[in-house]
Design an enzyme around this catalytic site. Structure first.
Site, PDB file in Angstrom:
ATOM      1  N   SER A 260       1.615  -9.913  -0.743  1.00 35.39           N
ATOM      2  CA  SER A 260       1.277  -8.486  -0.686  1.00 35.39           C
ATOM      3  C   SER A 260       1.611  -7.836   0.652  1.00 35.39           C
ATOM      4  O   SER A 260       1.834  -6.631   0.722  1.00 35.39           O
ATOM      5  CB  SER A 260      -0.202  -8.287  -1.015  1.00 35.39           C
ATOM      6  OG  SER A 260      -1.009  -9.116  -0.191  1.00 35.39           O
TER       7      SER A 260
ATOM      8  N   LYS B  76       0.806  -1.224   0.000  1.00 40.15           N
ATOM      9  CA  LYS B  76       0.000   0.000   0.000  1.00 40.15           C
ATOM     10  C   LYS B  76       0.838   1.273   0.000  1.00 40.15           C
ATOM     11  O   LYS B  76       0.426   2.297  -0.527  1.00 40.15           O
ATOM     12  CB  LYS B  76      -0.958  -0.008   1.192  1.00 40.15           C
ATOM     13  CG  LYS B  76      -1.970  -1.143   1.096  1.00 40.15           C
ATOM     14  CD  LYS B  76      -3.358  -0.687   1.433  1.00 40.15           C
ATOM     15  CE  LYS B  76      -4.411  -1.670   0.977  1.00 40.15           C
ATOM     16  NZ  LYS B  76      -4.384  -2.953   1.737  1.00 40.15           N
TER      17      LYS B  76
ATOM     18  N   GLU C 241      -9.734   6.455   3.407  1.00 41.83           N
ATOM     19  CA  GLU C 241     -10.600   5.463   4.044  1.00 41.83           C
ATOM     20  C   GLU C 241      -9.716   4.279   4.409  1.00 41.83           C
ATOM     21  O   GLU C 241      -8.661   4.090   3.816  1.00 41.83           O
ATOM     22  CB  GLU C 241     -11.690   5.010   3.062  1.00 41.83           C
ATOM     23  CG  GLU C 241     -11.280   3.883   2.093  1.00 41.83           C
ATOM     24  CD  GLU C 241     -10.203   4.270   1.079  1.00 41.83           C
ATOM     25  OE1 GLU C 241     -10.009   5.483   0.849  1.00 41.83           O
ATOM     26  OE2 GLU C 241      -9.531   3.361   0.537  1.00 41.83           O
TER      27      GLU C 241
HETATM   28  C1  PLP Z   1      -5.189  -4.026   1.493  1.00 40.32           C
HETATM   29  C2  PLP Z   1      -4.484  -5.278   1.243  1.00 40.32           C
HETATM   30  C3  PLP Z   1      -4.853  -6.150   0.187  1.00 40.32           C
HETATM   31  C4  PLP Z   1      -6.060  -5.926  -0.674  1.00 40.32           C
HETATM   32  O1  PLP Z   1      -6.018  -4.788  -1.471  1.00 40.32           O
HETATM   33  P1  PLP Z   1      -5.725  -4.823  -3.038  1.00 40.32           P
HETATM   34  O2  PLP Z   1      -6.054  -3.447  -3.482  1.00 40.32           O
HETATM   35  O3  PLP Z   1      -6.622  -5.857  -3.637  1.00 40.32           O
HETATM   36  O4  PLP Z   1      -4.297  -5.162  -3.221  1.00 40.32           O
HETATM   37  C5  PLP Z   1      -4.096  -7.284  -0.038  1.00 40.32           C
HETATM   38  N1  PLP Z   1      -3.021  -7.578   0.737  1.00 40.32           N
HETATM   39  C6  PLP Z   1      -2.644  -6.776   1.767  1.00 40.32           C
HETATM   40  C7  PLP Z   1      -1.458  -7.177   2.576  1.00 40.32           C
HETATM   41  C8  PLP Z   1      -3.355  -5.608   2.045  1.00 40.32           C
HETATM   42  O5  PLP Z   1      -2.961  -4.837   3.076  1.00 40.32           O
END
Ligand code: PLP
Length: 397
Positions: A378, A90, A112
């Site tokens: 992610s 993010k 948000e």
């Molecule tokens: C917020 C988040 C997501 C989901 O958001 P996307 O916009 O689909 O990437 C996925 N993995 C993590 C670790 C997150 O913090």
């Protein structure tokens, strides 16, 4: 220009657009007319790249996961977004958007947040730039994710608990849009995924595309070719997935598998499988697939992972799935939890619950020994320890 690019009025096929109240029209139009100029400007590029390198810690490693590869009979590489500052992908987006906000002369930031990861990333870049930050967060999430609330406050942000609706991400987003309507002149809204009115989905995808830019270079070094056979990522709104696939969309040799949250099962009435269950509708300024009742009311999604329980999906992903460029696979809570323990025990990496859905997909497909599979982790699992521990305790009973 290719068929995967957004049109000038913000559409991917029938999905996208900018459905905003009249009072925001000027704001959104102004951003639309300036974002590409800013993104392509040399001073922006220099500052963005410098911060990604020296502050976020990029490039994130592309790690060859040996034991996992043996288990699944292919060559698995993990793209380690979990190693970024603040623990997920993010931050790539919030750094980019705050640099854009500064160049547009805005002084106040709103955001948000669901689980709080985007809120923390937004509060972080506001501290870095010395800008005012207001984060809207559903009251239910404030209670569930209190450490992230404390982090945001320590970083100097004001956290507004939202008490409308189900008091989660959808309601927090509504409240952020309401704030924006009241303060369009000085306020920049940093959206946390490839959702919202045009140009947000395209802007966020471009900012996150650094992920696939790096994968290309890293694969060339490690494999002698700059593309994999498979890309795997999880989709909530779809930003880490968009970043992972961005520079590979036109290469039809690359197969793309995306995991969405099936909760307790796609047909259980408790899931967030928007691509399986959603119907075309408008949510938060965008025409896309939406989980809704027969009379068009938004249905509350469910997933064990707070980052995936969004009732919509980025319009790019609705389009890519419709034209079958991507295959979206539902992964249940239990499959994700099992995959989280597997990665932890086999590679010593505790993934975020969201990322565990991508990992859960490995067991649902067959791969060939020569297949090169790149899977984006992610984020890291610190925020999910309570869930992981109670899962393990339940298994013991
Ligand atoms: C917020 C988040 C997501 C989901 O958001 P996307 O916009 O689909 O990437 C996925 N993995 C993590 C670790 C997150 O913090």
């Amino acid at each position: 220009m290719n068929k995967y690019n957004v049109t000038s009025d913000g559409f991917y096929g029938e999905f996208g657009g900018a459905y905003v109240p009249e009072i925001l029209h000027g704001c959104v139009e102004n951003l639309k007319n300036n974002y590409l100029k800013i993104l392509n400007d040399d001073s922006f590029k220099r500052e963005f790249e410098q911060l990604l390198r020296d502050y976020v810690g990029r490039p994130s490693p592309l790690y060859p996961a040996k034991r996992l590869s043996e288990k699944y009979g292919c060559k698995i590489y993990l793209k380690r977004e979990d190693l970024n500052h603040t623990g997920a992908h993010k931050i790539n987006n919030t750094i980019g958007q705050i640099l854009i906000a500064k160049r547009m002369g805005k002084s106040r930031i709103i955001a948000e947040t669901g689980a709080g990861q985007h809120g923390v990333a937004a509060a972080t870049v506001c501290a870095l730039m010395g800008m005012e930050c207001v984060v809207y967060m559903g009251k239910t999430d404030v209670e569930r994710q209190f450490v992230n609330v404390q982090k945001m406050e320590m970083l100097g942000a004001t956290v507004h608990p939202v008490t409308s609706g189900n008091m989660t991400l959808k309601d927090a987003t509504n409240e952020a849009i309401r704030d924006w309507c009241c303060n369009p002149a000085d306020t920049f809204y940093i959206i946390g995924s490839v959702v919202g009115p045009h140009p947000y989905p395209d802007m966020v995808a471009r900012l996150q595309s650094v992920i696939s830019e790096e994968i290309k270079k890293q694969l060339l070094e490690k494999e002698g070719r700059d593309y994999p056979d498979y890309l795997i990522a999880c989709v909530g709104g779809g930003s880490n997935a968009a970043g992972t696939i961005y520079h590979f969309l036109e290469n039809e040799r690359v197969k793309i598998l995306l995991a969405e949250a099936a909760g307790k099962g796609v047909d259980s009435g408790m899931s967030a499988a928007t691509l399986q269950l959603g119907k075309v509708g408008i949510i938060h300024g965008s025409r896309t697939l939406v989980m809704q009742s027969a009379d068009g009311q938004i249905e509350e999604p469910y997933s064990i992972s707070a980052g995936l329980d969004y009732p919509g999906i980025g319009p790019l992903h609705a389009y890519l799935a419709a034209i079958k460029r991507t295959e979206v696979v539902p992964v249940t809570d239990d499959q994700a939890l099992e995959a989280a323990y597997e990665l932890t025990r086999m590679e010593g990496i505790i993934p975020a619950l969201e990322s565990s859905h991508a990992l859960g997909l490995l067991g649902l497909r067959k791969f060939k020994p020569e297949d090169v599979v790149v899977l984006t982790v992610s984020g890291r699992g610190d925020k999910d320890m309570e869930t992981y521990i109670s899962y393990a305790n339940n298994l013991k009973k």
